[in-house]
Design a protein around this motif. Structure first.
Motif, short mmCIF file in Angstrom:
data_model
loop_
_atom_site.label_atom_id
_atom_site.label_comp_id
_atom_site.label_asym_id
_atom_site.label_seq_id
_atom_site.Cartn_x
_atom_site.Cartn_y
_atom_site.Cartn_z
N ASN A 68 0.84 -1.20 0.00
CA ASN A 68 0.00 0.00 0.00
C ASN A 68 0.88 1.25 0.00
O ASN A 68 0.93 1.98 1.00
CB ASN A 68 -0.91 0.00 1.23
CG ASN A 68 -1.80 -1.21 1.28
OD1 ASN A 68 -2.83 -1.26 0.63
ND2 ASN A 68 -1.39 -2.23 2.04
N ILE A 79 -4.84 -1.32 10.40
CA ILE A 79 -4.65 -2.65 9.82
C ILE A 79 -3.99 -3.58 10.83
O ILE A 79 -4.42 -4.72 11.02
CB ILE A 79 -3.76 -2.56 8.55
CG1 ILE A 79 -4.54 -1.90 7.41
CG2 ILE A 79 -3.26 -3.95 8.14
CD1 ILE A 79 -3.67 -1.54 6.21
N LEU A 169 -9.23 -3.94 1.01
CA LEU A 169 -7.81 -3.58 1.16
C LEU A 169 -6.95 -4.45 0.25
O LEU A 169 -6.07 -3.95 -0.46
CB LEU A 169 -7.39 -3.75 2.63
CG LEU A 169 -5.93 -3.48 2.94
CD1 LEU A 169 -5.66 -1.98 2.89
CD2 LEU A 169 -5.57 -4.02 4.32
#
Length: 185
Positions: A68, A79, A169
Motif C-alpha cells: 500500500n 490494519i 484492502l
C-alpha cells in the motif's frame, strides 16, 4: 502428497439435533493445525529477518507498506491493530536502516505517508517469495479449486464486521500493484 483426512463427529442430542457449537468439543485438530501452519509460514521469513535484527512486527509493517504505497500511519495502525508506540519503535528502525521512507502528504503536510525504498521492496518481495513458495507447494498438492477454498476459509476466519474492509484492502493493493506494473514500476 500427504493424505490429510480430518473428521470430527458432530455430537447430536437425543432428538438427533446438533448440540450448540459452544457445547461441542473444541476443534483441536484445526486449532493446532492453524498454530503449526502459522509457525512454519512465518518461520522462513523469521530467519531472514533475524539476520537483519528484525522480527515479525517489522515483517508486517514492511509487508503492508510495500502493498500500500503512500499508506498513512493511522491506516497502518488500523490494519495492524497495534499501539502507536509499538508501531513507532518498529517504523523508526525500518526508516533508520533505509527500508521505509516517510513523506509529507501533498495536501496535509502533517500526514506521514509511508513508502518502501528499493531495499525495502527487495526485502518485502524476498519474504513474500518464501511464503509464496510454501503456499504454491501446498496448492499444487491440493489440486484444482484449492486456492479458492483456502481463500474462502481464510476470509471466513476474519471477523464478519471487518471482512469486507480486509477484502477491499487486498483488492485495492492488487489493483495498485497491477497499475504499477503497467507503468513499468
Amino acid at each position: 502428497m500427504a493424505d490429510i483426512s480430518i473428521t470430527t463427529a458432530r455430537k447430536l442430542r437425543s432428538t438427533g439435533e446438533p448440540v450448540a457449537a459452544a457445547a461441542q468439543e473444541p476443534c483441536w485438530d484445526l486449532i493446532e493445525l492453524l498454530f503449526f501452519a502459522y509457525r512454519d509460514f512465518v518461520g522462513d521469513p523469521d530467519e531472514v529477518l533475524a539476520k537483519l535484527g528484525f522480527g515479525r512486527a517489522h515483517h508486517r509493517v514492511l509487508h503492508f507498506v510495500n502493498r500500500n504505497p503512500g499508506i498513512k500511519v493511522a491506516d497502518l495502525l488500523d490494519i495492524l491493530k497495534i499501539t502507536k508506540q509499538s508501531l513507532g519503535r518498529v517504523l523508526k528502525q525500518l526508516i533508520d536502516q533505509g527500508y521505509v521512507v516517510q513523506r509529507e502528504g501533498a495536501q496535509d503536510r502533517r500526514q506521514r505517508l509511508l513508502h518502501v525504498s528499493a531495499a525495502g521492496e527487495a526485502l518485502a518481495m524476498q519474504l513474500a517469495g518464501l511464503q509464496t513458495e510454501r503456499i504454491a507447494r501446498v496448492l499444487a498438492e491440493i489440486g484444482p479449486g484449492g486456492r479458492e477454498a483456502a481463500r474462502r476459509f481464510l476470509a471466513g476466519m476474519i471477523d464478519a464486521d471487518d471482512r469486507d474492509h480486509v477484502l477491499r484492502l487486498i483488492a485495492n493493493a492488487d489493483r495498485s500493484r497491477l497499475r504499477g506494473r503497467d507503468r513499468g514500476s
